[in-house]
Every structure is written in structure tokens, then in C-alpha cells.
Design a protein around this motif. Sequence first.
Motif, mmCIF file in Angstrom:
data_model
loop_
_atom_site.group_PDB
_atom_site.id
_atom_site.type_symbol
_atom_site.label_atom_id
_atom_site.label_comp_id
_atom_site.label_asym_id
_atom_site.label_seq_id
_atom_site.Cartn_x
_atom_site.Cartn_y
_atom_site.Cartn_z
ATOM 1 N N SER A 23 39.248 45.208 36.538
ATOM 2 C CA SER A 23 40.692 45.035 36.339
ATOM 3 C C SER A 23 41.427 46.360 36.530
ATOM 4 O O SER A 23 42.524 46.397 37.102
ATOM 5 C CB SER A 23 40.975 44.491 34.939
ATOM 6 O OG SER A 23 40.364 43.246 34.756
ATOM 7 N N GLN A 35 44.414 38.782 34.300
ATOM 8 C CA GLN A 35 43.266 38.174 33.618
ATOM 9 C C GLN A 35 43.721 37.289 32.455
ATOM 10 O O GLN A 35 43.201 36.214 32.245
ATOM 11 C CB GLN A 35 42.328 39.281 33.136
ATOM 12 C CG GLN A 35 41.012 38.759 32.618
ATOM 13 C CD GLN A 35 39.994 39.875 32.438
ATOM 14 O OE1 GLN A 35 40.245 41.020 32.781
ATOM 15 N NE2 GLN A 35 38.842 39.538 31.908
ATOM 16 N N ASP A 46 42.709 38.036 39.211
ATOM 17 C CA ASP A 46 41.774 38.580 38.231
ATOM 18 C C ASP A 46 41.167 37.414 37.452
ATOM 19 O O ASP A 46 41.798 36.841 36.581
ATOM 20 C CB ASP A 46 42.492 39.549 37.291
ATOM 21 C CG ASP A 46 41.509 40.441 36.538
ATOM 22 O OD1 ASP A 46 40.321 40.075 36.460
ATOM 23 O OD2 ASP A 46 41.935 41.497 36.024
HETATM 24 MG MG LIG Z 1 38.896 42.394 33.747
#
Ligand SMILES: [Mg+2]
Lengths: 248, 260
Positions: free
Chosen positions: A41, A82, A161
Motif C-alpha cells: 500500500s 484498501q 488496493d
Molecule cells: Mg495494504
Amino acid sequence: MIELNDVHKHFGPKTVLHGVNLTIPKGESMVVIGGSGTGKSVLLKCILGLMTPDAGTILLDGQDVARAERDAFLARFGMLFQGAALFDSLPVWQNVAFRLLRGSLARPKLEAREIAIEKLRRVGLKPDVADLYPAELSGGMQKRVGLARAIAAEPEIIFFDEPTTGLDPIMAGVINELIREIVVEMGATAMTITHDMSSVRAIADKVAMLHDGIIQWTGPVAEMDASPDPYVDQFIHGRAEGPIEAVR
Amino acid sequence: MILTAPLAALGRWVLAALASVGRVTLFALDALSHILRPPFYPREFLNALMNIGWFSLPVVGLTAIFTGGALALQIYAGGQRFSAEAVVPQIVAIGMVRELGPVLVGLMVAARVTSSIAAEIATMKVTEQIDALVTLSTHPMKYLTAPRVLAGLITVPVLVGVGDVIGIWGGFLVGTGQLGFAPGTYIKNTWDFLEMADVVSSLVKGAAFGGIATVMGCYHGMQSGRGAQGVGRATKTSVAAAAVLILAANFLLTNLFFTS
Ligand SMILES: [Mg+2]
Ligand SMILES: Nc1ncnc2c1ncn2[C@@H]1O[C@H](COP(=O)(O)OP(=O)(O)OP(=O)(O)O)[C@@H](O)[C@H]1O
């Protein structure tokens, strides 16, 4: 084309990226795999300029992203976070149409709403979700709204993500297909982070494995299974034994 | 060594304090510059007007009316000691307009508005909503900070004006109902005694406190650390900092207006 050259990033004493080199060709789908907490990330955020790398350069079409004009640069990107990162003060459709309601891409409200509902349909959500607030949705639904928001303005480059974590297998299949379609039909460049090996096989043109702060292996998805790299081998087969320590 | 250690600690503390004063100042200037430059977000601004101004009215009104009433009682009791109880209307008016109105409204706004701004923005930061804003080509300073600060600068003076009037009215109710003042004289004494400078100083203080309250909320929200703890800490610090800064600014402004 996105090129990362020797990108470093640390937080306090902890080094996360330790000289990442990676090229994502235009119109291709790159999937980044790697263990939890390896900095996947962080890598996406560095490219987007949400975090500044400590060293190294990131080029977009040959131009240094650190020196690019921010608005024009960001207008080319879509990003699924995410944790979805939906704006909880806005109803779902205004989240999806956020870009279409303000700034250079602004258009009439009704039209923006229609586009939002169409994008929601593409991620498997019914029109009646449009007027709910993000807090009223399940985790997987929020994720899909985030996905709809990322693709709403039809950007050239899209970062996903973990698009399928928290989804049931059927919905995961729908999303994988959608990402594939976006790359093939719209000619978008995609960079996806995932832990799900069936997703990798469905989405990827190329795969890159991030571990210990560097790209351990990168190559076409077809060569992934035959990869001599022990990290890749351990990861794709999900073995507890190997160079990646399972107990940390 | 033993003697210099506390000095070094003090020095570090002073440097850190100066650095954060610098950061806050730069943040405030940045916020002001974004208020002046497009794009503007009228919807966000209207929301902020409602939240900061309209919904603060009940709290402000109740605070002011009780304070005005208590003030009248105290001045009466204190004035009796040297047979000056007739000055109640004048002192209530000047006390409310010059000091208590702006300070109490400022502190109530810090409690109500600063905390909610800080918690909201900190939560947005922690859940990556601020990052998401950036990727959607929207500047967080413009979209989140500028509308709130502008709304604070505009509505808090109005709240202070309302608080002043209600506070004086509280004094009037107590003065006429309990202390035996004639309504007509009470109003006349109040009106004749107040000067333009009193009212202007009250409103200027209001604007300054509105700016402080909103800037502190936004600044600490944006600086928030990770997780729920980060949000809690940001909220707590923002309110404490806003309250202290409001009281300090009040002292400076009083000096500026009323000492020649
Ligand atoms: Mg991540
Ligand atoms: N803002 C930050 N401040 C401090 N440390 C951070 C920050 N962001 C990330 N990290 C650290 O960087 C490391 C990598 O984080 P990152 O979120 O990129 O992991 P990831 O590879 O995406 O993992 P996952 O698959 O679990 O999402 C983690 O150890 C994390 O603690």
C-alpha cells in the motif's frame, strides 16, 4: 508507463521500501503480491504522491511525478483504497460521482447521478443503494462502492488496493472480470494489490513480488508458476516453510 | 552536567513550542489564502454555517442568559457595600459586551465546534478519506478547512452579538423581577451607557475567536495520529489549545481596545 527507480521509504527506524525498481507498461495490468505489511500500500501511495519517498524517482511517461502539475497528474488516476475510504458525510451516489460533481470534470447533477448508478451496477450493486450512506453498507459493499468511485471518471491509470478481500467468491469473480474488462476495453493501465491467487491469475498481465523492501521477482503471469524464485514459489503455494518467515 | 540538564530540557521544550506556533501560524495563513482563491465549495460552506452558527444558538443563549442574571445579582450585592447598587444596568451591559459575551461564546464554540471539527477531520484522516480527497483532485485545505474557517469568522461575531443581547436581557430580568429596578430606567441606563467601541470590540473579538476555534479544530484534525487513539488525542488537544488561545487573545485584544 510508470517507472520506479530505486525507491526507498522508511517510517522512523523501520525501512519499508528498500530500493524498489519496477516498470508498469501502458495498457497493461500489473499485480503486486507480497506478505502482509511488506509495503504494498505504501508503494501505491508513493506513486500517487500521498507519501514522499525518501530516495529514488518515480516517472510517469518519462516525467518525474514529484515535479508534475498535481491537478493534471491526479486527474489521470483512479484509486481504490484498501479500506474503501468512502466519505461518510455523503450518500453513496455522491461518493461515486464525487469527481463528476466538482472541478474540471463537473457535469449536471442528474447526469452525474446516472453515471454513478451505472457504475454501481457494474460492481454488482442495485440502484437503491445509491441513496444510502456508507455507514449503512456492509464491508464488501463499501469496497465495491470504492471501486465504482475509482472507475467513475474513467481514468487512464487505476490502482486497486485489495479489490476482492471481504467479497464472496462469486462477487470476487465479478470484480476480477470487471478489472480485466477495464484494462482490455478501456485500455487503462492497472496496478492491483491482492493476496488472492485466483485473482492474480484472472487479472494480471504481469506479476511482481514485493518482499523485504524490494521486488524479488517480476514477469508475465504465465511464467509465475515456473518461476525459480523461492519467495514466489512459497507465496503462490502458501507454504509455511521457505525463505519468507511465517512466524515473525 | 547535572545543572545544565534541566536547562537543556527547558530549551528543547521552548523550541518545540515555538516550532508548533510556527506551524499553526503557517496553517492559518494557508487556510486564509484558500478562502480567497477558487475553487469554492458553497455546499460545504453552508453546512459549516449551519453547524457552527445556527446549531450553537441554544447553547450560546442559555449560557448568556444565566451569566447575565448572575452578573446582575453579584453587582447588586457588591454595589450595596458602598451604596452603588444603582449601577447594575451599566455594569451588566459593559461586562457582557466587552468581556463575558465574547469569552463565553468563544469557549462554548471551542467546546462544541472545535471538538467536532477535530474529531471529524481526524477520523477522515485515519480512515484515509483525506488521501481519497487528494486522489479525487480535491484540495483538503480548500474542501475541509477553508469553508469551516470562513464560517467561523462570520458566524461567531453574530453569535457573540446574540449572546451580548441575551446576557443583557438576563440581567434585565433579574434586575426588574428580583432587584426592584424599573424596566424603563434599566433599559435607558443600559442604552445610554454603551458606546460604539464596546460593540465593535465585542464583534472583533468574536471574529478572532471564531477563527481560532475553527483553525485549531482543522489543524489538530489534520495532524491526527493513527487509530482511534489518534482521533481522541487530536480532539482533546484541539479544545484545550483553542480555549487557551481564546483567553490569551482576549487579553491581547482587551489591551489593544481599552488601554490608551
Ligand atoms: Mg495494504
Ligand atoms: N503512515 C504510516 N506511518 C508509520 N508506519 C506506516 C505508515 N504507513 C504504513 N506504515 C508501515 O509500513 C509497513 C507497510 O505498510 P503497508 O500498509 O504498505 O503494508 P501492505 O503491504 O499493504 O500490507 P497489507 O497486505 O496487510 O495491506 C507496515 O509495517 C506499516 O506499519
